[in-house]
Design a protein around this motif. Structure first.
Motif, PDB file in Angstrom:
ATOM      1  N   VAL A 115       0.837  -1.197   0.000  1.00 23.93           N
ATOM      2  CA  VAL A 115       0.000   0.000   0.000  1.00 23.93           C
ATOM      3  C   VAL A 115       0.876   1.254   0.000  1.00 23.93           C
ATOM      4  CG1 VAL A 115      -1.877  -1.159   1.198  1.00 23.93           C
ATOM      5  CG2 VAL A 115      -0.118   0.028   2.528  1.00 23.93           C
ATOM      6  N   LYS A 116       0.281   2.374  -0.363  1.00 19.97           N
ATOM      7  CA  LYS A 116       0.972   3.655  -0.363  1.00 19.97           C
ATOM      8  C   LYS A 116       0.606   4.432   0.902  1.00 19.97           C
ATOM      9  CE  LYS A 116       2.562   2.922  -4.523  1.00 19.97           C
ATOM     10  NZ  LYS A 116       3.985   2.569  -4.711  1.00 19.97           N
ATOM     11  N   PRO A 117       1.480   5.336   1.348  1.00 16.50           N
ATOM     12  CA  PRO A 117       1.140   6.166   2.521  1.00 16.50           C
ATOM     13  C   PRO A 117      -0.197   6.888   2.321  1.00 16.50           C
ATOM     14  CG  PRO A 117       3.456   6.441   1.961  1.00 16.50           C
ATOM     15  CD  PRO A 117       2.850   5.614   0.865  1.00 16.50           C
ATOM     16  N   GLY A 118      -1.030   6.843   3.339  1.00 11.96           N
ATOM     17  CA  GLY A 118      -2.339   7.480   3.275  1.00 11.96           C
ATOM     18  C   GLY A 118      -3.433   6.584   2.734  1.00 11.96           C
ATOM     19  N   TYR A 119      -3.121   5.288   2.506  1.00 10.28           N
ATOM     20  CA  TYR A 119      -4.105   4.378   1.905  1.00 10.28           C
ATOM     21  C   TYR A 119      -5.358   4.223   2.756  1.00 10.28           C
ATOM     22  CZ  TYR A 119      -4.036   0.271   4.962  1.00 10.28           C
ATOM     23  OH  TYR A 119      -4.226  -0.583   6.021  1.00 10.28           O
ATOM     24  N   LEU A 120      -5.180   4.337   4.094  1.00 11.03           N
ATOM     25  CA  LEU A 120      -6.273   3.965   5.002  1.00 11.03           C
ATOM     26  C   LEU A 120      -7.379   5.015   5.101  1.00 11.03           C
ATOM     27  CD1 LEU A 120      -7.233   1.795   7.022  1.00 11.03           C
ATOM     28  CD2 LEU A 120      -5.961   3.004   8.801  1.00 11.03           C
ATOM     29  N   ARG A 121      -7.012   6.283   5.066  1.00 16.93           N
ATOM     30  CA  ARG A 121      -7.992   7.344   5.336  1.00 16.93           C
ATOM     31  C   ARG A 121      -9.232   7.280   4.437  1.00 16.93           C
ATOM     32  NH1 ARG A 121      -7.999  11.891   8.334  1.00 16.93           N
ATOM     33  NH2 ARG A 121      -5.802  11.595   8.906  1.00 16.93           N
ATOM     34  N   PRO A 122      -9.085   7.070   3.127  1.00 18.22           N
ATOM     35  CA  PRO A 122     -10.290   7.030   2.282  1.00 18.22           C
ATOM     36  C   PRO A 122     -11.185   5.816   2.527  1.00 18.22           C
ATOM     37  CG  PRO A 122      -8.295   7.401   0.967  1.00 18.22           C
ATOM     38  CD  PRO A 122      -7.859   6.959   2.315  1.00 18.22           C
ATOM     39  N   LEU A 123     -10.643   4.806   3.250  1.00 18.11           N
ATOM     40  CA  LEU A 123     -11.384   3.556   3.427  1.00 18.11           C
ATOM     41  C   LEU A 123     -12.221   3.523   4.697  1.00 18.11           C
ATOM     42  CD1 LEU A 123      -8.612   1.032   2.307  1.00 18.11           C
ATOM     43  CD2 LEU A 123     -10.441   2.049   0.922  1.00 18.11           C
ATOM     44  N   ILE A 124     -12.024   4.506   5.574  1.00 13.05           N
ATOM     45  CA  ILE A 124     -12.796   4.531   6.820  1.00 13.05           C
ATOM     46  C   ILE A 124     -13.451   5.899   6.980  1.00 13.05           C
ATOM     47  CG2 ILE A 124     -11.389   2.791   7.982  1.00 13.05           C
ATOM     48  CD1 ILE A 124      -9.853   4.964   9.369  1.00 13.05           C
ATOM     49  N   ILE A 138     -15.047  -7.409  11.841  1.00 11.48           N
ATOM     50  CA  ILE A 138     -14.120  -8.478  11.449  1.00 11.48           C
ATOM     51  C   ILE A 138     -13.880  -8.448   9.943  1.00 11.48           C
ATOM     52  CG2 ILE A 138     -13.832 -10.980  11.280  1.00 11.48           C
ATOM     53  CD1 ILE A 138     -13.299  -9.910  14.056  1.00 11.48           C
ATOM     54  N   SER A 139     -14.948  -8.187   9.201  1.00  8.99           N
ATOM     55  CA  SER A 139     -14.813  -8.088   7.747  1.00  8.99           C
ATOM     56  C   SER A 139     -13.888  -6.938   7.366  1.00  8.99           C
ATOM     57  CB  SER A 139     -16.186  -7.894   7.110  1.00  8.99           C
ATOM     58  OG  SER A 139     -16.071  -7.702   5.709  1.00  8.99           O
ATOM     59  N   ASP A 140     -14.018  -5.797   8.063  1.00  8.28           N
ATOM     60  CA  ASP A 140     -13.157  -4.645   7.784  1.00  8.28           C
ATOM     61  C   ASP A 140     -11.701  -4.931   8.129  1.00  8.28           C
ATOM     62  OD1 ASP A 140     -15.207  -3.143   6.797  1.00  8.28           O
ATOM     63  OD2 ASP A 140     -15.488  -1.918   8.607  1.00  8.28           O
ATOM     64  N   ILE A 141     -11.494  -5.724   9.150  1.00  8.50           N
ATOM     65  CA  ILE A 141     -10.113  -6.080   9.511  1.00  8.50           C
ATOM     66  C   ILE A 141      -9.430  -6.763   8.337  1.00  8.50           C
ATOM     67  CG2 ILE A 141      -8.693  -7.598  10.966  1.00  8.50           C
ATOM     68  CD1 ILE A 141     -10.637  -6.978  13.263  1.00  8.50           C
ATOM     69  N   GLU A 142     -10.122  -7.703   7.722  1.00  6.46           N
ATOM     70  CA  GLU A 142      -9.529  -8.414   6.590  1.00  6.46           C
ATOM     71  C   GLU A 142      -9.440  -7.540   5.338  1.00  6.46           C
ATOM     72  OE1 GLU A 142      -7.966 -11.177   5.972  1.00  6.46           O
ATOM     73  OE2 GLU A 142      -8.023 -11.784   8.066  1.00  6.46           O
ATOM     74  N   LYS A 143     -10.478  -6.744   5.083  1.00 13.44           N
ATOM     75  CA  LYS A 143     -10.523  -5.959   3.847  1.00 13.44           C
ATOM     76  C   LYS A 143      -9.682  -4.683   3.916  1.00 13.44           C
ATOM     77  CE  LYS A 143     -14.920  -5.390   3.464  1.00 13.44           C
ATOM     78  NZ  LYS A 143     -16.262  -4.980   2.962  1.00 13.44           N
ATOM     79  N   ILE A 144      -9.621  -4.059   5.097  1.00 11.50           N
ATOM     80  CA  ILE A 144      -9.013  -2.740   5.215  1.00 11.50           C
ATOM     81  C   ILE A 144      -7.708  -2.742   6.006  1.00 11.50           C
ATOM     82  CG2 ILE A 144      -9.384  -0.399   6.105  1.00 11.50           C
ATOM     83  CD1 ILE A 144     -12.383  -0.810   5.636  1.00 11.50           C
ATOM     84  N   ILE A 145      -7.694  -3.451   7.124  1.00 15.25           N
ATOM     85  CA  ILE A 145      -6.531  -3.404   8.016  1.00 15.25           C
ATOM     86  C   ILE A 145      -5.410  -4.347   7.570  1.00 15.25           C
ATOM     87  CG2 ILE A 145      -5.723  -3.692  10.386  1.00 15.25           C
ATOM     88  CD1 ILE A 145      -7.579  -1.276   9.891  1.00 15.25           C
ATOM     89  N   MET A 146      -5.741  -5.607   7.357  1.00 14.04           N
ATOM     90  CA  MET A 146      -4.709  -6.587   7.018  1.00 14.04           C
ATOM     91  C   MET A 146      -3.895  -6.230   5.764  1.00 14.04           C
ATOM     92  SD  MET A 146      -4.189  -8.873   9.237  1.00 14.04           S
ATOM     93  CE  MET A 146      -4.929  -9.664  10.674  1.00 14.04           C
ATOM     94  N   PRO A 147      -4.479  -5.609   4.749  1.00 13.48           N
ATOM     95  CA  PRO A 147      -3.658  -5.219   3.587  1.00 13.48           C
ATOM     96  C   PRO A 147      -2.566  -4.207   3.927  1.00 13.48           C
ATOM     97  CG  PRO A 147      -5.969  -5.284   2.967  1.00 13.48           C
ATOM     98  CD  PRO A 147      -5.927  -5.424   4.466  1.00 13.48           C
ATOM     99  N   GLY A 148      -2.693  -3.532   5.075  1.00 10.82           N
ATOM    100  CA  GLY A 148      -1.676  -2.563   5.470  1.00 10.82           C
ATOM    101  C   GLY A 148      -0.814  -3.025   6.634  1.00 10.82           C
ATOM    102  N   VAL A 149      -0.892  -4.293   6.975  1.00 16.07           N
ATOM    103  CA  VAL A 149      -0.135  -4.824   8.111  1.00 16.07           C
ATOM    104  C   VAL A 149       1.184  -5.433   7.651  1.00 16.07           C
ATOM    105  CG1 VAL A 149      -0.104  -6.639   9.885  1.00 16.07           C
ATOM    106  CG2 VAL A 149      -2.155  -5.241   9.565  1.00 16.07           C
ATOM    107  N   THR A 150       2.265  -5.091   8.358  1.00 11.51           N
ATOM    108  CA  THR A 150       3.533  -5.814   8.206  1.00 11.51           C
ATOM    109  C   THR A 150       3.486  -6.976   9.189  1.00 11.51           C
ATOM    110  OG1 THR A 150       4.718  -3.792   7.622  1.00 11.51           O
ATOM    111  CG2 THR A 150       6.034  -5.668   8.366  1.00 11.51           C
ATOM    112  N   HIS A 151       3.611  -8.184   8.690  1.00 12.01           N
ATOM    113  CA  HIS A 151       3.386  -9.376   9.525  1.00 12.01           C
ATOM    114  C   HIS A 151       4.687  -9.822  10.198  1.00 12.01           C
ATOM    115  CE1 HIS A 151      -0.727  -9.775   8.091  1.00 12.01           C
ATOM    116  NE2 HIS A 151      -0.270  -9.505   6.877  1.00 12.01           N
ATOM    117  N   TRP A 152       4.911  -9.258  11.373  1.00 12.24           N
ATOM    118  CA  TRP A 152       6.153  -9.513  12.115  1.00 12.24           C
ATOM    119  C   TRP A 152       6.298 -10.977  12.535  1.00 12.24           C
ATOM    120  CZ3 TRP A 152       9.526  -5.808  15.017  1.00 12.24           C
ATOM    121  CH2 TRP A 152       9.497  -4.537  14.452  1.00 12.24           C
TER     122      TRP A 152
END
Length: 305
Positions: free
Chosen positions: A33-42, A57-71
């Motif tokens: 994702v690019k910086p600022g990706y999240l604001r338009p989605l919420i 839970i649906s938003d977590i998968e659709k909106i949050i997880m695409p921007g997560v670095t999976h440590w």
């Protein structure tokens, strides 16, 4: 949400977390994702009415997880592990439920005492000197800080207070301002940037000591700086020795620097944020030799433990 729904949703969340952990290697480690990706989605403001649990839970998968670095991913090789585990996650649930704020013993006796005892556990694992432990006398003891950066700042502020009190006791006419403008702290040129930041926040001068060919601070270089600054009317009061630098895991020479700090009556703080956990291993404990000269010590268990 009442207790009945909490039980149901809690089980669902445990399943979600377990599925996430079991399937994490199938997720892209670093988001594209690019910086600022999240604001338009919420929404731009908090909603007036709550969303359903299913929608969240649906938003977590659709909106949050695409921007997560999976440590936790086995393909994640940056920084350090997050040191989370299933038992730790369960403990987080309990901590969230109890919700104690441990800013004093009275605020939550168990919270304060458990921290004190478990910090002694850590100190004993590292074979720290008795003076670093709380034990039954309370002379020493560890405190959990928010970060290593915070720990270094706390040590610097403690050292600043100590030297100010000592100088004012000897010369009552001295003001805090007149003392602070002359205080000087020191660290290796390999020290973490948080050390410099601590000096800035603490309002004191911080000088960088050139390291040797092994990227270590040596007593000879520190001594030169001390003599120069004392001749200029400054007051050396604080030294940070790094054990395991961020850039290359080099080690300042504690067995040289420690005695010099004690001789000059300067507070010696050891920043072992990265490598400190290794000292639990007997084969690496010698790298901590000289800790007996230190006034304070910090390390980050979450990095290796």
């Amino acid at each position: 949400m009442n207790a009945s729904e909490f039980r149901r949703r809690g089980k669902e969340m445990v399943d979600y977390v377990a599925n996430y952990m079991e399937g994490i290697e199938g997720r892209q480690v670093y988001p594209d994702v690019k910086p600022g990706y999240l604001r338009p989605l919420i929404p731009a403001a908090a909603p007036q009415e709550p969303d359903t649990f299913e929608d969240i839970i649906s938003d977590i998968e659709k909106i949050i997880m695409p921007g997560v670095t999976h440590w936790h991913s086995p393909y994640f090789f940056a920084y350090f592990p997050t040191a989370s585990s299933y038992p730790a996650m369960l403990a987080d649930m309990l901590c969230g439920a109890i919700g104690c704020i441990g800013f004093s013993w009275a605020a939550s006796p168990a919270c304060t005492e458990l921290e004190t005892v478990m910090m002694d556990w850590l100190g004993k694992m590292l074979e720290l000197p008795e003076s670093f432990l709380a034990g039954n006398t309370g002379d020493g003891g560890g405190v959990i800080q928010g970060s290593a950066s915070e720990a270094t700042l706390v040590a610097l502020l403690a050292a600043r207070t100590k030297v100010t009190s000592r100088l004012q006791a000897a010369s009552p006419e001295l003001t805090q301002a007149s003392i602070m403008e002359k205080l000087v702290a020191y660290s290796s040129d390999q020290a973490h940037s948080s050390v410099e930041r601590a000096g800035l926040i603490g309002g004191v001068k911080l000088k960088s000591i050139p390291s040797d060919g092994n990227f270590a601070m040596r007593a000879s270089a520190l001594q030169e700086a001390l003599e120069r600054d004392k001749a200029a009317g400054l007051i050396p009061f604080f030294v940070v020795a790094t054990l395991g630098t961020t850039s290359c895991c080099s080690f300042d020479n504690l067995l040289e620097v420690g005695p010099l700090c004690n001789k000059e009556d300067m507070w010696l703080h050891i920043d072992a944020a990265y490598a400190g956990s290794a000292f639990i291993c007997p084969e690496f404990r010698h790298l901590l030799n000289g800790v007996e000269f230190a006034n304070s010590f910090n390390f980050n268990p979450h990095k290796w433990l």
